[in-house]
Design an enzyme around this catalytic site. Structure first.
Site, PDB file in Angstrom:
ATOM      1  N   HIS A  74       0.845  -1.189   0.000  1.00  0.00           N
ATOM      2  CA  HIS A  74       0.000   0.000   0.000  1.00  0.00           C
ATOM      3  C   HIS A  74       0.881   1.239   0.000  1.00  0.00           C
ATOM      4  O   HIS A  74       1.929   1.265   0.655  1.00  0.00           O
ATOM      5  CB  HIS A  74      -0.924   0.003   1.232  1.00  0.00           C
ATOM      6  CG  HIS A  74      -2.060   0.975   1.128  1.00  0.00           C
ATOM      7  ND1 HIS A  74      -1.906   2.310   1.427  1.00  0.00           N
ATOM      8  CD2 HIS A  74      -3.356   0.806   0.758  1.00  0.00           C
ATOM      9  CE1 HIS A  74      -3.082   2.921   1.252  1.00  0.00           C
ATOM     10  NE2 HIS A  74      -3.963   2.032   0.848  1.00  0.00           N
ATOM     11  N   ASP A 113      -7.890  -3.893  -0.901  1.00  0.00           N
ATOM     12  CA  ASP A 113      -8.404  -4.049  -2.266  1.00  0.00           C
ATOM     13  C   ASP A 113      -8.400  -5.516  -2.689  1.00  0.00           C
ATOM     14  O   ASP A 113      -9.287  -5.974  -3.415  1.00  0.00           O
ATOM     15  CB  ASP A 113      -7.568  -3.229  -3.249  1.00  0.00           C
ATOM     16  CG  ASP A 113      -7.622  -1.738  -2.959  1.00  0.00           C
ATOM     17  OD1 ASP A 113      -8.740  -1.227  -2.783  1.00  0.00           O
ATOM     18  OD2 ASP A 113      -6.566  -1.100  -2.903  1.00  0.00           O
TER      19      ASP A 113
END
Length: 428
Positions: A307, A364
């Site tokens: 991330h 995600d």
């Protein structure tokens, strides 16, 4: 420690105050830099080192894997609160008591109708239209049916504008999905909870009774909570900067949806599934693709791992991994795409290359797995992200307007041609 920072340039020294946040974050206040130095500005492409505002909504620490809404840990909110409670918390700054929550929900239900003429706008889109483009257009179109601008100094007007969009937005999301699937449009059921009603509006078949699935509703609730806000990201910053021109709430939200659409932002969970489908089409060899991901010369990029902000494990991923496991177990789905996803997850959590670099599966990755298991088309994943992010966008827009923040107007460093004479067309 000094509460000022000194910039020295060309023999001159300039002092600027240092602001300290409630979590001990430090920021140099350079708003007088240009005027005091005779034109010097800072340049920071992507604004990675630039604070655009002071906000009391969300705190995150990427190094430590911390995410809090209004001071509450995301882990505790995901476990103990529901999405509507979290929406109220983000927007108004406090957790609602029972009476406040019931009134909030009742007021939302009262505003949940969408003008029938909106269906004509929806009908004008071809089935091939991307759902995010449809949602952005429908959200913007709400302005035509609610043309009065919100008086931000009126608490009552502000409240009703917030209630209206929280009521109508899920209808637009459900209509966008049902249009994609060729199903009749549905207004849902006012006797249901907020998230359960969203689920019914999206999935109820016209010839079947709606049956509540507790595991699915709880997973959807958690997903929406985990996506509700994430500090000054691309779409949130867009909502604030559009709103800083005193554009209305609906227009600002429509701009935020468009910003979220990009594959580097909200489109990331769609990119995860597209990657999984590509791996399946190539034979489904996860070890091959993990090796490709480790090869710096290979253009393949492993989506859904690591991330930009979190330098450790994404705290949201820890929560949603459990929900993903529960949904897959409850629905008993056999899907080679999901098998590939689980294979990649297992290898990444055990491979020293990924562990040492802290390239863990992120939110995600798991949200894409859940959405696929629920039968949501890949193109709708970002729409679901927008549905979760709605309260955060509203909270950020409201905070910005109540703080009377100035209109956003970044500067630039010009690197083009110097002054040159115009040459007539026949002499060029």
């Amino acid at each position: 420690m000094s509460d000022t920072a000194i910039l020295e340039y060309n023999g001159q020294k300039y002092e600027f105050p240092v602001i300290k946040g409630s979590e001990n974050e430090l920021a140099i206040d350079v708003k007088t830099l240009r005027s005091s130095t005779g034109g010097i500005i800072t340049i920071d492409p992507g604004y990675k080192n630039t604070g655009s505002c002071q906000s009391a909504i969300t705190f995150l620490d990427g190094e430590k894997g911390v995410l809090r809404y209004r001071g509450y840990a995301i882990e505790e909110l995901a476990e103990k609160a529901d999405f509507l409670e979290v929406a109220y918390l983000l927007i108004f700054g406090v957790l609602p008591n029972k009476e406040q929550l019931e009134k909030f929900h009742d007021d939302i239900k009262e505003e949940s109708h969408v003008d029938e003429e909106m269906k004509k706008i929806l009908d004008s889109f071809p089935k091939s239209a991307h759902p995010m483009g449809v949602l952005s257009s429908l959200t913007s179109a709400l302005i035509a049916f609610n043309p009065t601008s919100v008086n931000v100094s009126s608490e009552n007007e502000m409240y009703h504008a917030i209630v209206r969009i929280l009521a109508k937005f899920p209808v637009l999301v459900a209509w966008t999905l049902r249009k994609k699937k060729g199903l009749p449009l549905d207004y849902g059921d006012g006797s249901l909870g907020y998230v359960e009603n969203i689920h019914k509006m999206m999935f109820k078949k016209p010839n079947k009774e709606y049956i509540r699935n507790e595991v699915v509703i709880e997973a959807l609730d958690k997903l929406l909570i985990l996506h509700a806000d994430h500090e000054q990201n691309c779409s949130t910053s867009t909502v604030r900067i559009v709103g800083s021109s005193h554009a209305g709430l609906f227009a600002s939200l429509s701009a935020g949806i468009s910003a979220l659409w990009g594959p580097l932002h909200g489109g990331a969970n769609q990119a995860v599934l597209e990657m999984l489908e590509a791996i399946e089409a190539d034979g489904g060899d996860t070890k091959k693709y993990m090796a490709k991901a480790k090869d710096k010369k290979d253009p393949f990029r492993l989506m859904g791992f690591g991330h930009r902000v979190y330098k450790n494990f994404d705290p949201r991923a820890k929560i949603i991994k459990k929900a993903a496991d529960e949904v897959l177990a409850d629905l008993g789905i056999e899907d080679p795409i999901l098998d590939i996803a689980k294979g990649l997850e297992k290898e990444a959590l055990e491979d020293p290359y990924f562990v040492d670099r802290k390239l863990y599966p992120n939110v995600d990755f798991y949200s894409g797995i859940i959405y696929r298991a629920l039968g949501i088309p890949t193109e709708m994943f970002t729409v679901m992200f927008a549905l979760g992010r709605l309260p955060g966008w509203i909270a950020q827009w409201r905070e910005m307007r109540l703080n009377n923040e100035p209109i956003g107007r970044p500067r630039q460093v010009y690197i083009g041609e110097n002054l040159r004479p115009f040459v007539d067309v026949d002499l060029r």
